[in-house]
Design an enzyme around this catalytic site. Structure first.
Site, PDB file in Angstrom:
ATOM      1  N   LYS A  89      18.095 -26.039   9.680  1.00  0.00           N
ATOM      2  CA  LYS A  89      17.064 -27.056   9.913  1.00  0.00           C
ATOM      3  C   LYS A  89      17.670 -28.083  10.869  1.00  0.00           C
ATOM      4  O   LYS A  89      18.896 -28.218  10.945  1.00  0.00           O
ATOM      5  CB  LYS A  89      16.717 -27.737   8.580  1.00  0.00           C
ATOM      6  N   GLY A  95      -5.159 -31.751  -2.784  1.00  0.00           N
ATOM      7  CA  GLY A  95      -4.880 -31.826  -1.341  1.00  0.00           C
ATOM      8  C   GLY A  95      -5.626 -30.724  -0.608  1.00  0.00           C
ATOM      9  O   GLY A  95      -5.230 -29.563  -0.670  1.00  0.00           O
ATOM     10  N   VAL A  96      -6.722 -31.114   0.066  1.00  0.00           N
ATOM     11  CA  VAL A  96      -7.503 -30.097   0.788  1.00  0.00           C
ATOM     12  C   VAL A  96      -7.351 -30.308   2.292  1.00  0.00           C
ATOM     13  O   VAL A  96      -8.319 -30.479   3.027  1.00  0.00           O
ATOM     14  CB  VAL A  96      -8.988 -30.077   0.349  1.00  0.00           C
ATOM     15  N   GLY A  97      -6.097 -30.332   2.728  1.00  0.00           N
ATOM     16  CA  GLY A  97      -5.785 -30.439   4.156  1.00  0.00           C
ATOM     17  C   GLY A  97      -5.839 -29.055   4.771  1.00  0.00           C
ATOM     18  O   GLY A  97      -6.696 -28.237   4.421  1.00  0.00           O
ATOM     19  N   VAL A 101      -3.709 -26.331   4.626  1.00  0.00           N
ATOM     20  CA  VAL A 101      -3.486 -25.196   3.723  1.00  0.00           C
ATOM     21  C   VAL A 101      -4.520 -25.191   2.594  1.00  0.00           C
ATOM     22  O   VAL A 101      -5.132 -24.163   2.300  1.00  0.00           O
ATOM     23  CB  VAL A 101      -2.061 -25.229   3.122  1.00  0.00           C
TER      24      VAL A 101
HETATM   25  P1  NAD Z   1      -2.018 -31.556   5.483  1.00  0.00           P
HETATM   26  O1  NAD Z   1      -1.440 -32.851   5.871  1.00  0.00           O
HETATM   27  O2  NAD Z   1      -2.954 -30.844   6.405  1.00  0.00           O
HETATM   28  O3  NAD Z   1      -2.795 -31.707   4.079  1.00  0.00           O
HETATM   29  C1  NAD Z   1      -2.350 -32.491   3.029  1.00  0.00           C
HETATM   30  C2  NAD Z   1      -3.572 -33.035   2.301  1.00  0.00           C
HETATM   31  O4  NAD Z   1      -3.117 -33.737   1.140  1.00  0.00           O
HETATM   32  C3  NAD Z   1      -4.393 -34.016   3.119  1.00  0.00           C
HETATM   33  O5  NAD Z   1      -5.764 -33.717   3.020  1.00  0.00           O
HETATM   34  C4  NAD Z   1      -4.078 -35.382   2.475  1.00  0.00           C
HETATM   35  O6  NAD Z   1      -5.149 -36.304   2.562  1.00  0.00           O
HETATM   36  C5  NAD Z   1      -3.805 -34.962   1.047  1.00  0.00           C
HETATM   37  N1  NAD Z   1      -2.969 -35.922   0.304  1.00  0.00           N
HETATM   38  C6  NAD Z   1      -1.961 -36.700   0.758  1.00  0.00           C
HETATM   39  N2  NAD Z   1      -1.447 -37.441  -0.240  1.00  0.00           N
HETATM   40  C7  NAD Z   1      -2.123 -37.102  -1.350  1.00  0.00           C
HETATM   41  C8  NAD Z   1      -2.061 -37.522  -2.700  1.00  0.00           C
HETATM   42  N3  NAD Z   1      -1.190 -38.460  -3.105  1.00  0.00           N
HETATM   43  N4  NAD Z   1      -2.922 -36.959  -3.589  1.00  0.00           N
HETATM   44  C9  NAD Z   1      -3.824 -36.020  -3.197  1.00  0.00           C
HETATM   45  N5  NAD Z   1      -3.927 -35.595  -1.913  1.00  0.00           N
HETATM   46  C10 NAD Z   1      -3.103 -36.139  -1.013  1.00  0.00           C
HETATM   47  O7  NAD Z   1      -0.780 -30.615   5.110  1.00  0.00           O
HETATM   48  P2  NAD Z   1      -0.737 -29.033   4.990  1.00  0.00           P
HETATM   49  O8  NAD Z   1      -0.236 -28.449   6.247  1.00  0.00           O
HETATM   50  O9  NAD Z   1      -2.018 -28.563   4.399  1.00  0.00           O
HETATM   51  O10 NAD Z   1       0.453 -28.850   3.919  1.00  0.00           O
HETATM   52  C11 NAD Z   1       0.250 -29.146   2.562  1.00  0.00           C
HETATM   53  C12 NAD Z   1       1.565 -28.998   1.818  1.00  0.00           C
HETATM   54  O11 NAD Z   1       2.067 -27.659   1.961  1.00  0.00           O
HETATM   55  C13 NAD Z   1       2.694 -29.905   2.339  1.00  0.00           C
HETATM   56  O12 NAD Z   1       3.495 -30.282   1.257  1.00  0.00           O
HETATM   57  C14 NAD Z   1       3.482 -28.981   3.259  1.00  0.00           C
HETATM   58  O13 NAD Z   1       4.833 -29.374   3.359  1.00  0.00           O
HETATM   59  C15 NAD Z   1       3.367 -27.660   2.525  1.00  0.00           C
HETATM   60  N6  NAD Z   1       3.513 -26.487   3.392  1.00  0.00           N
HETATM   61  C16 NAD Z   1       2.672 -26.301   4.430  1.00  0.00           C
HETATM   62  C17 NAD Z   1       2.811 -25.174   5.252  1.00  0.00           C
HETATM   63  C18 NAD Z   1       1.856 -24.923   6.388  1.00  0.00           C
HETATM   64  O14 NAD Z   1       1.842 -23.797   6.910  1.00  0.00           O
HETATM   65  N7  NAD Z   1       1.083 -25.892   6.810  1.00  0.00           N
HETATM   66  C19 NAD Z   1       3.820 -24.238   4.991  1.00  0.00           C
HETATM   67  C20 NAD Z   1       4.663 -24.440   3.883  1.00  0.00           C
HETATM   68  C21 NAD Z   1       4.501 -25.585   3.098  1.00  0.00           C
END
Ligand code: NAD
Length: 367
Positions: A91, A191-193, A195
């Site tokens: 990393k 968390g509905v971002g 992923v």
């Molecule tokens: P993202 O930022 O698109 O989505 C995160 C969501 O969580 C957002 O909608 C945000 O508003 C919400 N959120 C933030 N704080 C919160 C809280 N306290 N309570 C409830 N919801 C909250 O991120 P992502 O890319 O969807 O990733 C989500 C998680 O998965 C992260 O922890 C990331 O490290 C992990 N991850 C992602 C990937 C990937 O391919 N994107 C791969 C491995 C791990």
């Protein structure tokens, strides 16, 4: 993988700390004019080159940056090993504010440092960096993934990550119920971002009753409009929601002293990294409460699988086929952990170490 490493890193203890974490090599990279202050940590190359993203973050101190890069790079070793990839773990971090301190020169300097390692480290995008940044880095080094799709990159990894989480969840249901359908299961997605929203799509298609929560209210309404059957749960109340499965897809450390006693779910399976606030203690707590935890680094490996596939020439079908294996891997980990009565993350770590030991031995024969 124990996380009981000293919290404080002082210059006099840098070597002790690196040794304790088991790293092969840590490289400090700097350029005064561009302001580059970066650390590349290569934890292991036993199974292949160390691949891991470049994080840019305004760390409060150099110690904090070092601690973060050592912790994250070691996590990558275990994620790659348990995912069956020919990859080690590494990393990189750049100390700085991505909104203010990023420049072409800084990224190109970083790229030259990556090139100087001659393939022992392969970089990718991470928190604070983008596919566009990787394009700039690629002008100085070939050892870069996470490029824009127009440049042969694998694109947004979130759909593959969500697919892997979905498969890991199904494997956990299979272990508990002897069938893997989510039809009728109540699943809470925190968390509905990127992923989380793709995961909701899989869950709804499989007939699950989906509950969602998020700090972002407009985002919740958007998901509700897209999938009218989902139910919105107020933040905070969601830990004790009456569900079968809790899926953390927002933040780390959500499995802790306060939340675990509240959980009604029998399964935890989500995308967020480092869900256990304290690996050993909270892993045991889940076991004692009879909650089956699908280890985060096993089921969220879709993103890593995507960049690994890109490194060999991106092929979407191949990336999906590799992600398919998350089901069997999760199933094996969970059944072995239940048989041995040990926390599931502990079994996953042991199986990753087993593979590093067994497969790593093949390198002993010079070819
Ligand atoms: P993202 O930022 O698109 O989505 C995160 C969501 O969580 C957002 O909608 C945000 O508003 C919400 N959120 C933030 N704080 C919160 C809280 N306290 N309570 C409830 N919801 C909250 O991120 P992502 O890319 O969807 O990733 C989500 C998680 O998965 C992260 O922890 C990331 O490290 C992990 N991850 C992602 C990937 C990937 O391919 N994107 C791969 C491995 C791990």
């Amino acid at each position: 993988m124990s996380v009981s490493v000293s919290e404080k890193v002082s210059p006099s203890s840098v070597f002790a700390h690196i040794q304790e974490m088991g790293h092969e090599q840590v490289v400090f990279c700097h350029d005064a004019e561009s302001g580059l202050r970066a650390i590349i940590a290569i934890h292991s190359t036993v199974l292949g080159p160390g691949l891991g993203g470049l994080r840019m973050y305004p760390y409060a101190s150099e110690e904090e940056a070092l601690r973060d890069v050592l912790r994250l790079s070691r996590g990558m070793t275990y994620k790659a090993a348990i995912s069956g990839l020919d990859l080690g773990g590494a990393k990189a971090v750049i100390i700085g504010d991505p909104a203010k301190d990023k420049s072409e020169a800084l990224l190109r300097w970083f790229g030259r440092y990556v090139e100087s390692l001659n393939g022992r480290y392969i970089t990718a995008e991470d928190v604070g960096t983008t596919t566009h940044d990787m394009e700039i880095v690629s002008r100085e080094t070939d050892f870069v993934t996470g490029l824009p799709e127009a440049m042969g990159g694998g694109g947004d990894p979130s759909p593959i990550t969500a697919y892997g989480v979905f498969l890991g969840m199904k494997a956990a249901v299979d272990v508990l119920h002897r069938h893997d359908s989510l039809n009728g299961k109540r699943v809470l997605v925190e968390g509905v971002g990127k992923v989380g929203s793709y995961l909701v799509q899989h869950l709804v298609q499989d007939g699950a009753h989906v509950l969602i929560t998020d700090i972002n209210e407009p985002r919740l309404q958007e998901i509700k409009q897209r999938y009218p059957s989902v139910e919105i749960v107020p933040l905070g109340e969601h830990y004790s929601a009456d569900v079968d499965i809790y899926s953390p897809c927002a933040l780390g450390a959500v499995l802790n002293d306060e939340t675990i006693p509240q959980l009604k779910a029998r399964i935890v399976a989500g995308a967020a990294n480092n869900q256990l606030a304290d690996e050993d203690r909270h892993g045991k707590m889940l076991l004692e409460r009879g909650i089956l935890y699908a280890p985060d680094f096993v089921i969220n490996a879709g993103g890593l699988i995507n960049v690994y596939t890109e490194w060999h020439g991106y092929d979407h079908d191949l990336a999906m086929a590799r992600a398919d294996k998350i089901y069997d891997t999760t199933y094996q980990i969970l059944t072995r952990a239940l048989d041995a009565k040990v926390p599931t993350h502990q079994m996953a770590n042991a199986m990753a170490e087993e593979r590093m030991r067994d497969v790593g031995r093949t390198n002993l024969m010079f070819l």
